[in-house]
Design a protein around this motif. Structure first.
Motif, PDB file in Angstrom:
ATOM      1  N   VAL A  27       0.846  -1.207   0.000  1.00 26.36           N
ATOM      2  CA  VAL A  27       0.000   0.000   0.000  1.00 26.36           C
ATOM      3  C   VAL A  27       0.879   1.254   0.000  1.00 26.36           C
ATOM      4  O   VAL A  27       0.613   2.225  -0.720  1.00 26.36           O
ATOM      5  N   LYS A  28       1.910   1.228   0.802  1.00 32.10           N
ATOM      6  CA  LYS A  28       2.826   2.379   0.835  1.00 32.10           C
ATOM      7  C   LYS A  28       3.506   2.565  -0.516  1.00 32.10           C
ATOM      8  O   LYS A  28       3.700   3.706  -0.980  1.00 32.10           O
ATOM      9  N   SER A  29       3.883   1.443  -1.147  1.00 33.41           N
ATOM     10  CA  SER A  29       4.512   1.534  -2.474  1.00 33.41           C
ATOM     11  C   SER A  29       3.531   2.095  -3.488  1.00 33.41           C
ATOM     12  O   SER A  29       3.896   2.914  -4.348  1.00 33.41           O
ATOM     13  N   TRP A  30       2.260   1.660  -3.430  1.00 38.56           N
ATOM     14  CA  TRP A  30       1.244   2.199  -4.347  1.00 38.56           C
ATOM     15  C   TRP A  30       1.065   3.708  -4.145  1.00 38.56           C
ATOM     16  O   TRP A  30       0.911   4.455  -5.110  1.00 38.56           O
ATOM     17  N   LEU A  31       1.064   4.112  -2.895  1.00 40.88           N
ATOM     18  CA  LEU A  31       0.921   5.556  -2.622  1.00 40.88           C
ATOM     19  C   LEU A  31       2.089   6.345  -3.203  1.00 40.88           C
ATOM     20  O   LEU A  31       1.908   7.462  -3.712  1.00 40.88           O
ATOM     21  N   TYR A  32       3.273   5.767  -3.152  1.00 39.04           N
ATOM     22  CA  TYR A  32       4.441   6.462  -3.699  1.00 39.04           C
ATOM     23  C   TYR A  32       4.409   6.495  -5.221  1.00 39.04           C
ATOM     24  O   TYR A  32       4.610   7.554  -5.839  1.00 39.04           O
ATOM     25  N   HIS A  33       4.147   5.322  -5.840  1.00 39.31           N
ATOM     26  CA  HIS A  33       4.163   5.260  -7.301  1.00 39.31           C
ATOM     27  C   HIS A  33       3.000   6.025  -7.913  1.00 39.31           C
ATOM     28  O   HIS A  33       3.106   6.519  -9.042  1.00 39.31           O
ATOM     29  N   ALA A  34       1.880   6.127  -7.187  1.00 40.70           N
ATOM     30  CA  ALA A  34       0.725   6.872  -7.707  1.00 40.70           C
ATOM     31  C   ALA A  34       0.904   8.386  -7.573  1.00 40.70           C
ATOM     32  O   ALA A  34       0.104   9.154  -8.107  1.00 40.70           O
ATOM     33  N   GLY A  35       1.934   8.823  -6.885  1.00 41.00           N
ATOM     34  CA  GLY A  35       2.180  10.258  -6.723  1.00 41.00           C
ATOM     35  C   GLY A  35       1.448  10.892  -5.566  1.00 41.00           C
ATOM     36  O   GLY A  35       1.474  12.123  -5.425  1.00 41.00           O
ATOM     37  N   VAL A  36       0.802  10.094  -4.722  1.00 41.20           N
ATOM     38  CA  VAL A  36       0.064  10.651  -3.583  1.00 41.20           C
ATOM     39  C   VAL A  36       1.033  11.269  -2.576  1.00 41.20           C
ATOM     40  O   VAL A  36       0.792  12.362  -2.027  1.00 41.20           O
ATOM     41  N   LEU A  37       2.146  10.569  -2.318  1.00 43.19           N
ATOM     42  CA  LEU A  37       3.126  11.112  -1.372  1.00 43.19           C
ATOM     43  C   LEU A  37       3.765  12.396  -1.908  1.00 43.19           C
ATOM     44  O   LEU A  37       4.128  13.287  -1.129  1.00 43.19           O
ATOM     45  N   SER A  38       3.919  12.490  -3.230  1.00 40.65           N
ATOM     46  CA  SER A  38       4.433  13.750  -3.801  1.00 40.65           C
ATOM     47  C   SER A  38       3.458  14.893  -3.548  1.00 40.65           C
ATOM     48  O   SER A  38       3.870  16.037  -3.263  1.00 40.65           O
ATOM     49  N   HIS A  39       2.152  14.606  -3.646  1.00 44.29           N
ATOM     50  CA  HIS A  39       1.154  15.625  -3.302  1.00 44.29           C
ATOM     51  C   HIS A  39       1.257  16.018  -1.829  1.00 44.29           C
ATOM     52  O   HIS A  39       1.041  17.190  -1.476  1.00 44.29           O
ATOM     53  N   ASP A  53       8.803   0.060  -0.262  1.00 40.68           N
ATOM     54  CA  ASP A  53       9.671  -0.590  -1.237  1.00 40.68           C
ATOM     55  C   ASP A  53       9.555   0.158  -2.565  1.00 40.68           C
ATOM     56  O   ASP A  53       8.562  -0.010  -3.292  1.00 40.68           O
ATOM     57  N   PRO A  54      10.539   1.022  -2.905  1.00 42.69           N
ATOM     58  CA  PRO A  54      10.406   1.800  -4.152  1.00 42.69           C
ATOM     59  C   PRO A  54      10.671   0.986  -5.406  1.00 42.69           C
ATOM     60  O   PRO A  54      10.383   1.448  -6.502  1.00 42.69           O
ATOM     61  N   GLY A  55      11.232  -0.205  -5.265  1.00 39.58           N
ATOM     62  CA  GLY A  55      11.481  -1.041  -6.423  1.00 39.58           C
ATOM     63  C   GLY A  55      12.620  -0.504  -7.268  1.00 39.58           C
ATOM     64  O   GLY A  55      13.709  -0.175  -6.768  1.00 39.58           O
ATOM     65  N   GLU A  56      12.362  -0.359  -8.556  1.00 45.41           N
ATOM     66  CA  GLU A  56      13.399   0.101  -9.467  1.00 45.41           C
ATOM     67  C   GLU A  56      13.663   1.607  -9.350  1.00 45.41           C
ATOM     68  O   GLU A  56      14.621   2.111  -9.912  1.00 45.41           O
ATOM     69  N   HIS A  57      12.818   2.314  -8.605  1.00 45.54           N
ATOM     70  CA  HIS A  57      13.000   3.769  -8.412  1.00 45.54           C
ATOM     71  C   HIS A  57      13.687   4.080  -7.082  1.00 45.54           C
ATOM     72  O   HIS A  57      13.495   5.156  -6.525  1.00 45.54           O
ATOM     73  N   SER A  58      14.434   3.140  -6.572  1.00 50.53           N
ATOM     74  CA  SER A  58      15.051   3.333  -5.259  1.00 50.53           C
ATOM     75  C   SER A  58      16.076   4.475  -5.265  1.00 50.53           C
ATOM     76  O   SER A  58      16.221   5.207  -4.281  1.00 50.53           O
ATOM     77  N   LYS A  59      16.790   4.643  -6.374  1.00 44.77           N
ATOM     78  CA  LYS A  59      17.802   5.698  -6.433  1.00 44.77           C
ATOM     79  C   LYS A  59      17.155   7.078  -6.352  1.00 44.77           C
ATOM     80  O   LYS A  59      17.593   7.953  -5.577  1.00 44.77           O
ATOM     81  N   ALA A  60      16.097   7.303  -7.119  1.00 41.95           N
ATOM     82  CA  ALA A  60      15.388   8.588  -7.055  1.00 41.95           C
ATOM     83  C   ALA A  60      14.690   8.763  -5.718  1.00 41.95           C
ATOM     84  O   ALA A  60      14.607   9.890  -5.189  1.00 41.95           O
ATOM     85  N   PHE A  61      14.212   7.641  -5.151  1.00 33.67           N
ATOM     86  CA  PHE A  61      13.524   7.732  -3.855  1.00 33.67           C
ATOM     87  C   PHE A  61      14.484   8.176  -2.757  1.00 33.67           C
ATOM     88  O   PHE A  61      14.139   9.033  -1.921  1.00 33.67           O
ATOM     89  N   ASN A  62      15.678   7.607  -2.738  1.00 35.14           N
ATOM     90  CA  ASN A  62      16.626   7.924  -1.666  1.00 35.14           C
ATOM     91  C   ASN A  62      17.311   9.274  -1.866  1.00 35.14           C
ATOM     92  O   ASN A  62      17.600   9.969  -0.884  1.00 35.14           O
ATOM     93  N   ARG A  63      17.603   9.650  -3.092  1.00 34.68           N
ATOM     94  CA  ARG A  63      18.363  10.872  -3.337  1.00 34.68           C
ATOM     95  C   ARG A  63      17.501  12.118  -3.509  1.00 34.68           C
ATOM     96  O   ARG A  63      17.961  13.224  -3.227  1.00 34.68           O
ATOM     97  N   LEU A  64      16.275  11.944  -3.994  1.00 37.67           N
ATOM     98  CA  LEU A  64      15.448  13.114  -4.294  1.00 37.67           C
ATOM     99  C   LEU A  64      14.217  13.206  -3.401  1.00 37.67           C
ATOM    100  O   LEU A  64      13.948  14.257  -2.795  1.00 37.67           O
ATOM    101  N   PHE A  65      13.478  12.089  -3.330  1.00 34.46           N
ATOM    102  CA  PHE A  65      12.192  12.176  -2.636  1.00 34.46           C
ATOM    103  C   PHE A  65      12.359  12.307  -1.127  1.00 34.46           C
ATOM    104  O   PHE A  65      11.733  13.184  -0.492  1.00 34.46           O
ATOM    105  N   LEU A  66      13.183  11.430  -0.519  1.00 31.05           N
ATOM    106  CA  LEU A  66      13.333  11.473   0.938  1.00 31.05           C
ATOM    107  C   LEU A  66      13.899  12.827   1.419  1.00 31.05           C
ATOM    108  O   LEU A  66      13.409  13.373   2.413  1.00 31.05           O
TER     109      LEU A  66
END
Length: 611
Positions: free
Chosen positions: A62-74, A108-121
């Motif tokens: 569910v957390k991964s879906w929220l991230y990939h769907a852009g909800v956490l960016s909102h 679990d960001p999956g294949e977007h782990s690099k962008a998740f750790n360096r940009l999003f967090l």
């Protein structure tokens, strides 16, 4: 088989909740309040649905879906809004910060782990610290500030690489600079909770991050005087020593005088046991160090100081460079604009000159054409006389212009000389007046004082007065006046008093007349000086003429009559002046005025006579 179908249905329901939330967030007409409420309700609903499941992987999905769907960016965008737009919605913003940090841990960001750790967090941590900095300024939002700091602690426990960002953040520095004791205590408790929640939190940090965290605790001990803040800071340092052990020893030795600070300022506050333990730890580490280690530590400290100083110089140089570049650009644009304006003005002036030349040429051609037409209308015997008359008029016009130019140049050349001469004459008169006044005062000082006849002689002493009184009494005794009665004496005394009073009054009147005479003489001398300095009529100006106007009616009438007489005499024909000898050097009215003033020269000339 039934349990698998139930799991698939639940997963589809959770995904449907996330997609519905995403679709609702795409509406651009949502206000900040509606967006915060929608995010809080939607994320709570999705997490509650996932929490019902016994499988822990469902919550991660569910957390991964929220991230990939852009909800956490909102969520990050909503937390980063302008404080003026969030005003009144602080509770909703604090709740959203807690939900966002909870979703970022265990994701679990999956294949977007690099962008998740360096940009999003980093963006999530920056928005949380910004919100905490805003809540710190609100006195009624202390509980919300605690809630946001708990969210920061929870996010740090899951992602230790954000520790350096937190310690070097501008928002966290603002929070540290706050004078409120509660805010300082919450900052220290943030790191205590993070270290306690994750036993390997400190071990995953680099030496620079550990040094920054240790600097935070030591800085609170040096600045704050509250017992709760001091206890929390000592507890944090002991906790770091317990988890890092030998790794913390060289870092503690970089803080010289920490044991003396603890011994002087923090004993007797209710936690002496922790203070003693920390002092013993510092002193034991210092005793274990060899001379080579001390030298190495000093070299490292010197390197740190030099690096800090070089970074400070570089930042200052970059700031000054930006200002210099902007100043250079501004001056270059101003110079280019000025050159463009000068170029346009020069082009306009050249165009104007060209138009003037063209119009003059056209006017000259039209004049010559008209002149030729007029010549054709004249009889042949009058053409030569007409041309001679045109030449004469042209010569007169040229001569008049030349004489005017010559006189103006002569006037401009001699005007400065005339002004300088008048200035010298005024200075000479001022010096003469000052010298006369000085000589008069010196003569008055040298002359003996004149004693009035009704005042006793100066220098009459009491012995001399008694001697004179004795002589008078002896004379009266030898020459008695038997034939003068007392009544006659009183009458004579009264007459003498009246005569004396009348004499005093006449003396006062004489003094007033003398003062009035002196004032009139001074005014007359001033007028005579102005008359002596009068410029010739060829160079006189309007202010000079107004300075000779007299406020006295008789004087003005006499001057007007004299002027009219001079005008009448100048207008007489020459044959009227044959029988009367006229002195051309001195006019008649000036001769009359000289006769009135006793032969004094009146009138202006190029040469002004001085005394």
């Amino acid at each position: 088989m039934g349990s698998q179908r139930l799991t698939v249905r639940m997963e589809s329901a959770e995904e449907a909740v996330v997609l519905e939330l995403k679709k609702q967030l795409e509406d651009e007409d949502l206000s900040p309040e509606q967006k915060l409420s929608l995010l809080n309700n939607g994320i709570n609903k999705a997490l509650n649905v996932a929490a019902v499941q016994t499988d822990s992987s469902v919550l991660t999905r569910v957390k991964s879906w929220l991230y990939h769907a852009g909800v956490l960016s909102h969520c990050v965008l909503a937390l980063s809004l302008d404080p003026r737009r969030l005003k009144g919605n602080w509770p909703a913003a604090a709740t959203l910060a807690q939900l966002t940090s909870s979703c970022c841990v265990g994701l679990d960001p999956g294949e977007h782990s690099k962008a998740f750790n360096r940009l999003f967090l980093p963006s999530v941590m920056d928005s949380l610290l910004s919100l905490a900095s805003q809540l710190m300024r609100q006195a009624e939002c202390l509980s919300l500030f605690r809630k946001v700091m708990d969210s920061v602690s929870w996010l740090l426990s899951g992602h230790t690489q954000l520790t350096t960002q937190v310690l070097s953040s501008v928002h966290y520095e603002r929070i540290q600079m706050c004078d409120d004791v509660t805010v300082a205590l919450l900052c220290v408790q943030l790191w205590i909770q993070t270290c306690t929640a994750s036993r390997d939190f400190l071990s995953r940090l680099s030496d620079d991050s550990v040094l920054l965290l240790l600097n935070e605790a030591v800085g609170q001990l040096a600045v704050s005087s509250d017992s709760a803040v001091g206890r929390a800071s000592v507890t944090l340092i002991l906790l770091m020593a317990n988890q890092l052990q030998l790794r913390l020893q060289p870092l503690l030795l970089s803080f010289r005088g920490l044991d003396n600070l603890l011994d002087k300022d923090w004993r007797g506050r209710g936690f002496d046991q922790d203070v003693d333990q920390l002092i013993a730890l510092i002193q034991s580490d210092r005793g274990m160090m060899s001379p080579s280690q001390v030298s190495t530590e000093r070299v490292r400290a010197a390197c740190v100081i030099q690096a800090a100083w070089r970074s400070y110089q570089t930042r200052r140089r970059v700031k000054s460079l930006n200002r210099a570049v902007s100043s250079l650009q501004r001056r270059y644009r101003a110079r280019r604009r000025q050159q463009q304006q000068q170029k346009e003005a020069q082009q306009w002036e050249e165009e104007l000159k060209y138009q003037v030349c063209v119009r003059r040429q056209q006017a000259r051609r039209a004049f010559h054409q008209k002149q030729r037409q007029l010549l054709q209308l004249l009889p042949p015997d009058q053409v030569q006389s007409y041309l001679q008359e045109c030449e004469r008029r042209a010569a007169v016009l040229i001569q008049s212009f030349w004489r005017g130019f010559r006189e103006r140049r002569h006037y401009n050349t001699h005007r400065h000389t005339l002004r300088h001469t008048r200035t010298q004459q005024q200075a000479a008169r001022t010096l003469q007046r000052a010298v006369r006044h000085f000589l008069q005062e010196r003569r008055a000082a040298k002359a003996p004082p004149i004693t009035p006849f009704w005042i006793g002689h100066k220098g009459l002493t009491d012995s001399r007065r008694a001697e004179l009184k004795t002589q008078v009494e002896d004379y009266i005794a030898v020459h008695p006046s038997s034939h003068v009665s007392p009544e006659e004496c009183e009458r004579l005394h009264e007459e003498v008093q009246l005569l004396l009073l009348s004499e005093l009054q006449r003396g006062e009147q004489r003094r007033r007349e003398e003062q009035r005479m002196e004032a009139l003489l001074a005014h007359t001398h001033t007028q005579l000086e102005l008359l002596r300095d009068a410029p010739p009529l060829s160079v006189v100006t309007a202010p000079d003429a107004e300075s000779f106007l007299s406020p006295s009616g008789p004087i003005a009438a006499r001057a007007r009559d004299a002027h009219n007489a001079m005008l009448q005499s100048s207008r007489l024909p020459w044959w009227r002046t044959l029988g009367e000898p006229v002195d051309m050097s001195t006019p008649t009215h000036l001769q009359d005025l000289e006769a009135e003033f006793g032969g004094l020269f009146v009138g202006g000339s190029a040469e002004v006579r001085m005394e």
